[in-house]
Design a protein around this motif. Structure first.
Motif, PDB file in Angstrom:
ATOM      1  N   SER A 215       0.787  -1.042   0.062  1.00 30.85           N
ATOM      2  CA  SER A 215       0.004  -0.097  -0.079  1.00 30.85           C
ATOM      3  C   SER A 215       0.878   1.284   0.039  1.00 30.85           C
ATOM      4  N   TYR A 216       1.764   1.308  -1.063  1.00 30.97           N
ATOM      5  CA  TYR A 216       2.381   2.674  -1.454  1.00 30.97           C
ATOM      6  C   TYR A 216       2.026   3.395  -2.409  1.00 30.97           C
ATOM      7  N   ILE A 217       2.188   4.640  -2.508  1.00 38.45           N
ATOM      8  CA  ILE A 217       1.980   5.502  -3.753  1.00 38.45           C
ATOM      9  C   ILE A 217       3.114   6.184  -3.447  1.00 38.45           C
ATOM     10  N   TRP A 218       3.904   6.250  -4.694  1.00 40.35           N
ATOM     11  CA  TRP A 218       5.215   6.944  -5.047  1.00 40.35           C
ATOM     12  C   TRP A 218       5.251   7.986  -6.266  1.00 40.35           C
ATOM     13  N   GLN A 219       5.408   9.308  -5.636  1.00 34.48           N
ATOM     14  CA  GLN A 219       5.288  10.242  -6.786  1.00 34.48           C
ATOM     15  C   GLN A 219       6.715  11.032  -6.619  1.00 34.48           C
ATOM     16  N   THR A 220       7.149  11.888  -7.657  1.00 39.16           N
ATOM     17  CA  THR A 220       8.460  12.377  -7.333  1.00 39.16           C
ATOM     18  C   THR A 220       8.172  14.069  -7.816  1.00 39.16           C
ATOM     19  N   TRP A 221       8.826  14.985  -7.071  1.00 42.38           N
ATOM     20  CA  TRP A 221       8.751  16.270  -7.672  1.00 42.38           C
ATOM     21  C   TRP A 221       9.897  17.159  -7.029  1.00 42.38           C
ATOM     22  N   LYS A 222      10.180  18.130  -7.669  1.00 38.16           N
ATOM     23  CA  LYS A 222      11.313  19.232  -7.144  1.00 38.16           C
ATOM     24  C   LYS A 222      11.076  19.463  -5.520  1.00 38.16           C
ATOM     25  N   TYR A 223       9.851  19.844  -5.081  1.00 35.03           N
ATOM     26  CA  TYR A 223       9.430  20.235  -3.831  1.00 35.03           C
ATOM     27  C   TYR A 223       8.310  19.488  -3.018  1.00 35.03           C
ATOM     28  N   ASP A 224       8.353  19.387  -1.780  1.00 29.93           N
ATOM     29  CA  ASP A 224       7.490  18.548  -1.049  1.00 29.93           C
ATOM     30  C   ASP A 224       6.118  19.291  -0.932  1.00 29.93           C
ATOM     31  N   PRO A 225       5.157  18.653  -0.927  1.00 27.27           N
ATOM     32  CA  PRO A 225       3.570  19.402  -0.969  1.00 27.27           C
ATOM     33  C   PRO A 225       3.354  20.527   0.196  1.00 27.27           C
ATOM     34  N   ALA A 226       4.506  20.204   1.302  1.00 26.30           N
ATOM     35  CA  ALA A 226       4.314  21.258   2.425  1.00 26.30           C
ATOM     36  C   ALA A 226       5.028  22.514   2.105  1.00 26.30           C
ATOM     37  N   SER A 227       5.613  22.501   0.790  1.00 18.99           N
ATOM     38  CA  SER A 227       6.627  23.715   0.604  1.00 18.99           C
ATOM     39  C   SER A 227       5.783  24.752  -0.192  1.00 18.99           C
ATOM     40  N   GLU A 228       5.928  25.997  -0.124  1.00 18.20           N
ATOM     41  CA  GLU A 228       5.141  27.201  -0.726  1.00 18.20           C
ATOM     42  C   GLU A 228       5.602  27.008  -2.426  1.00 18.20           C
TER      43      GLU A 228
ATOM     44  N   PHE B 111      -3.270   4.112   2.382  1.00 20.21           N
ATOM     45  CA  PHE B 111      -2.053   4.112   1.845  1.00 20.21           C
ATOM     46  C   PHE B 111      -0.885   5.050   2.302  1.00 20.21           C
ATOM     47  N   HIS B 112       0.363   4.619   2.194  1.00 21.31           N
ATOM     48  CA  HIS B 112       1.246   5.521   2.480  1.00 21.31           C
ATOM     49  C   HIS B 112       1.687   6.259   1.242  1.00 21.31           C
ATOM     50  N   HIS B 113       1.492   7.620   1.096  1.00 19.32           N
ATOM     51  CA  HIS B 113       1.647   8.401  -0.160  1.00 19.32           C
ATOM     52  C   HIS B 113       2.670   9.161   0.183  1.00 19.32           C
ATOM     53  N   GLU B 114       3.884   8.991  -0.902  1.00 21.68           N
ATOM     54  CA  GLU B 114       5.213   9.872  -0.434  1.00 21.68           C
ATOM     55  C   GLU B 114       5.384  10.602  -1.725  1.00 21.68           C
ATOM     56  N   VAL B 115       5.745  11.728  -1.732  1.00 19.38           N
ATOM     57  CA  VAL B 115       6.021  12.689  -2.653  1.00 19.38           C
ATOM     58  C   VAL B 115       7.497  12.743  -2.462  1.00 19.38           C
ATOM     59  N   VAL B 116       8.444  12.207  -3.279  1.00 18.44           N
ATOM     60  CA  VAL B 116       9.830  12.089  -3.127  1.00 18.44           C
ATOM     61  C   VAL B 116      10.548  13.240  -3.816  1.00 18.44           C
ATOM     62  N   THR B 117      10.970  14.128  -3.007  1.00 16.62           N
ATOM     63  CA  THR B 117      11.699  15.504  -3.636  1.00 16.62           C
ATOM     64  C   THR B 117      13.191  15.042  -4.417  1.00 16.62           C
ATOM     65  N   ASP B 118      13.735  15.759  -5.268  1.00 16.01           N
ATOM     66  CA  ASP B 118      14.906  15.458  -5.990  1.00 16.01           C
ATOM     67  C   ASP B 118      16.190  15.304  -4.864  1.00 16.01           C
ATOM     68  N   ASP B 119      16.084  16.168  -3.887  1.00 18.89           N
ATOM     69  CA  ASP B 119      17.120  16.227  -3.076  1.00 18.89           C
ATOM     70  C   ASP B 119      17.159  14.595  -2.297  1.00 18.89           C
ATOM     71  N   THR B 120      15.773  14.114  -1.750  1.00 20.95           N
ATOM     72  CA  THR B 120      15.633  13.010  -1.102  1.00 20.95           C
ATOM     73  C   THR B 120      15.909  11.942  -1.847  1.00 20.95           C
ATOM     74  N   GLN B 121      15.348  12.024  -3.635  1.00 22.12           N
ATOM     75  CA  GLN B 121      15.652  10.498  -4.045  1.00 22.12           C
ATOM     76  C   GLN B 121      17.272  10.009  -3.990  1.00 22.12           C
ATOM     77  N   ARG B 122      18.226  10.892  -4.075  1.00 19.33           N
ATOM     78  CA  ARG B 122      19.321  10.194  -3.990  1.00 19.33           C
ATOM     79  C   ARG B 122      19.705   9.610  -2.760  1.00 19.33           C
ATOM     80  N   HIS B 123      19.496  10.139  -1.804  1.00 22.37           N
ATOM     81  CA  HIS B 123      19.599   9.425  -0.250  1.00 22.37           C
ATOM     82  C   HIS B 123      18.677   8.076  -0.031  1.00 22.37           C
TER      83      HIS B 123
END
Length: 360
Positions: free
Chosen positions: A92-105, A125-137
């Protein structure tokens, strides 16, 4: 006594009929390829070998299987690091990626509705928007035991390539749903497969992106049938993802060694390297791999002809292919239905923001 004998005969006939139905259903999943059946026990063998390697490693006794050693071929190391168990449920995972976290302005109002649609329709589900900086880690954490994979990810010269690679990597390691940030969830994932289909026999779900039945199709698309990569569903360790991760890793490190892993110097386009062309090839390689399918002499290969003009789901072994309407409703071509079609599950807004990314 005659009544008892008739009952015995009836039971025997019933058993024979059930066996016949099961055999027939395996053979008729995809029209035009009646001989394609999953190889019995292949996934159980993967699980047994993986469990045995873990047991030997824990006890300190015995020789580790080839796939568990650092010098083993990449596909074997991936196989043992991320085993495939088709019988388990979809994570039950949902993975998405973007430059910024949804909490960011800076997240962008144009994506807030699409991102929220996934959370709203999948409350468990655990829904995660993985930012560019987090992807590498995250990739370093998941693939620390397979360092050449991380090296390949870290070496890719374009953000769009890393975004492509990330979806294969995270699904191979963790499974679940990957969907681009500009996709709108129309129906919960639990409705994407018919109720009568046993989920324990399905390990991977893909949709058709393009079905261009026209002579100049190659001017617009990389393949006659092209599978989309903006939405993918998989259980962890699926062989399609394993093959794709290995392919991208090997091609990346080959070009890096040759000194051509640079924009304008690479000998592969994005489409043929990390994009839909290479992705479509990986799916067809799996369908025609005798390691996983009981392919007999005289059997036809699985080709685009088995999926063209498809209007409902089709199952090949443990893979379900959804029609173009499912992930591309409303495009107004190639037979795609509208967003209110019963087979419409995800709407892709085709934002294409990577094309105007100044970092490119």
């Amino acid at each position: 006594m005659p009544t008892f004998r008739r009952a015995i005969i009836a039971v025997i006939c019933l058993i024979a009929f059930v066996v016949f139905l099961r055999h027939s259903s395996r053979d008729s999943d995809v029209p035009g390829a009646p001989g394609y059946r999953p190889v019995q026990g292949i996934y159980e063998e993967e699980q047994d070998a993986y469990a045995q390697s873990k047991l030997q490693k824990a006890s300190g006794r015995g020789q580790l299987p080839l796939g568990a050693t650092p010098t083993a071929p990449l596909r074997e190391r991936l196989r043992y690091q991320f085993p495939y168990d088709m019988s388990k449920g979809f994570p039950s995972y949902i993975w998405q990626t973007w430059k910024y976290d949804p909490a960011s302005e800076y997240f962008g109002d144009e994506f807030r509705g699409t991102e929220a649609s996934w959370t709203n329709l999948h409350p468990g589900f655990h829904h995660e928007v993985v930012t560019d900086d987090t992807q590498r880690h995250l990739i370093l954490y998941l693939y620390g035991s397979v360092p050449d994979v991380f090296e390949a990810y870290d070496s890719l010269p374009l953000p769009v390539m890393k975004a492509d690679f990330f979806r294969y990597l995270v699904l191979l390691a963790r499974g679940g749903i990957y969907s681009d940030i500009d996709t709108l969830a129309l129906k919960p994932a639990g409705y994407w497969l018919p109720e009568e289909l046993d989920r324990s026999t399905v390990g991977f779900i893909a949709g058709i992106e393009a079905d261009p039945n026209r002579p100049d199709w190659h001017d617009w698309y990389s393949r006659r049938i092209q599978f989309c990569q903006w939405t993918i569903v998989s259980k962890p360790g699926h062989p399609i993802l394993r093959d794709m991760v290995a392919y991208v890793t090997e091609e990346t490190l080959r070009m890096k060694k040759a000194g051509i892993l640079r924009v304008g110097s690479m000998d592969k386009t994005i489409m043929e390297f990390t994009g839909p062309g290479a992705w479509t090839d990986a799916i067809f390689r799996y369908f025609n791999n005798p390691e996983y399918f009981d392919i007999q002499p005289g059997d036809n290969n699985i080709t685009y002809e088995d999926f063209t003009e498809q209007t409902t789901e089709r199952k090949v072994g443990d893979v379900v292919i959804l029609p173009i309407t499912s992930f591309s409703p409303g495009v107004g071509q190639m037979g795609a239905g509208e967003v209110d079609d019963p087979m419409a599950f995800v709407k892709h807004n085709f934002d294409g923001s990577w094309k105007t990314d100044p970092s490119l």
